[in-house]
Design an enzyme around this catalytic site. Structure first.
Site, PDB file in Angstrom:
ATOM      1  N   HIS A 238      17.312 -28.241 -10.189  1.00  0.00           N
ATOM      2  CA  HIS A 238      18.682 -28.599 -10.702  1.00  0.00           C
ATOM      3  C   HIS A 238      18.627 -29.595 -11.800  1.00  0.00           C
ATOM      4  CE1 HIS A 238      21.151 -27.141  -7.571  1.00  0.00           C
ATOM      5  NE2 HIS A 238      20.091 -27.684  -6.489  1.00  0.00           N
TER       6      HIS A 238
ATOM      7  N   CYS B 214      20.810 -26.718 -15.152  1.00  0.00           N
ATOM      8  CA  CYS B 214      22.301 -27.393 -15.756  1.00  0.00           C
ATOM      9  C   CYS B 214      21.909 -28.332 -16.817  1.00  0.00           C
ATOM     10  CB  CYS B 214      23.076 -27.739 -14.642  1.00  0.00           C
ATOM     11  SG  CYS B 214      23.739 -26.083 -13.869  1.00  0.00           S
TER      12      CYS B 214
END
Length: 277
Positions: free
Chosen positions: A121, A163
């Site tokens: 992430h 991301c």
């Protein structure tokens, strides 16, 4: 064709043959100017793959289904390119820092290059360990020319599947192509680094639960096809096109359905990079 749901690599927001010559000679000075990196050292180099799938409950971040497919795909791809691949799974932020610090202190004098792949992430300028965030700048700084002397003047590639924000790209219908002004993160201008981000600044990065992330799928596919033929930036351009044109998100949540993605390449390389010699 069976559809499997796509996910994003962010914190949870709700539950004919052409010959290529690798150098040139200055006609005025007679000095040989090598335009490509020397890749014929005894070893191609290390490829470190950090694959974070499961996160501490305190982070509020979901498991990254499909990431093991990426890690296996990358291992096969870079092993075939003669890299020494080291896979590491579910590292805390402290372990990531310690690992890359340790790797930067190794003797790379017999190695042509260095690759680090981060699967996790993320947010803009940040990658997540299993227990929290760490600045990308801190990790890449270990390999600066003044810190890791045995990699000075050699290509250092950071491939980042994560991301970089929470924006969604809805795409646009076109018959002629579009030109977007994408402002990339300001990165220190240390030479011989390349950052291959899975997505543009501020945007989500998509990952399929069965097939892995769009970016890593495309990167491995293009490397298999062109690593022994094309220069690396040309390969990455093909990766960009593949991700941009061949993928669209499938989600049971209408807000996340039918979305697009474009990778972002930030290069401070000073020469052309070929994976063959």
């Amino acid at each position: 064709m069976e559809n499997s749901e796509n996910s994003v690599d962010a914190k949870s927001i709700k539950n004919s043959e052409t010959k290529i010559f690798h150098g040139s000679k200055s006609m005025d000075s007679g000095i040989y100017m090598d335009n490509s990196y020397k890749m014929d050292y005894p070893e191609m180099g290390l490829c470190i793959i950090i694959n974070n799938k499961n996160f501490h409950e305190s982070t509020g971040m979901p498991s990254r289904s499909g990431t093991d497919v990426d890690a296996a795909n990358l291992r096969e791809t870079f092993t075939n390119l003669k890299y020494e691949v080291r896979n590491k799974n579910d590292l805390t932020r402290e372990q990531i820092v310690a690992l890359l610090d340790s790797v930067s202190r190794e003797d790379h004098s017999k190695r042509s290059s260095f690759i680090c792949v981060l699967l996790s992430h993320g947010e803009e300028g940040i990658i997540y360990g299993t227990n929290g965030p760490v600045d990308l700048k801190k990790l890449t700084g270990f390999f600066r020319g003044d810190y890791c002397r045995s990699l000075t003047g050699k290509p250092k590639l950071f491939i980042i599947q994560a991301c970089r924000g929470t924006e969604l790209d809805c795409g646009i219908e076109t018959d002629s192509g579009t030109e977007d002004d994408i402002a990339c993160q300001k990165i220190p201008v240390e030479a011989d680094f390349l950052y291959a981000y899975s997505t543009a600044p501020g945007y989500y990065s998509w990952r399929n639960s069965k097939d892995g992330s769009w970016f890593i799928q495309s990167l491995c596919s293009m490397l298999r096809l062109y690593a022994h033929e094309l220069e690396f930036m040309h390969i990455l351009t093909r990766v960009n096109r593949k991700v941009a044109t061949e993928f669209e998100s499938f989600s049971l949540d209408s807000a996340f359905h039918g979305k697009k993605q474009i990778p972002c390449i930030v290069s401070m390389l000073t020469k052309e990079l070929y994976f063959y010699h």
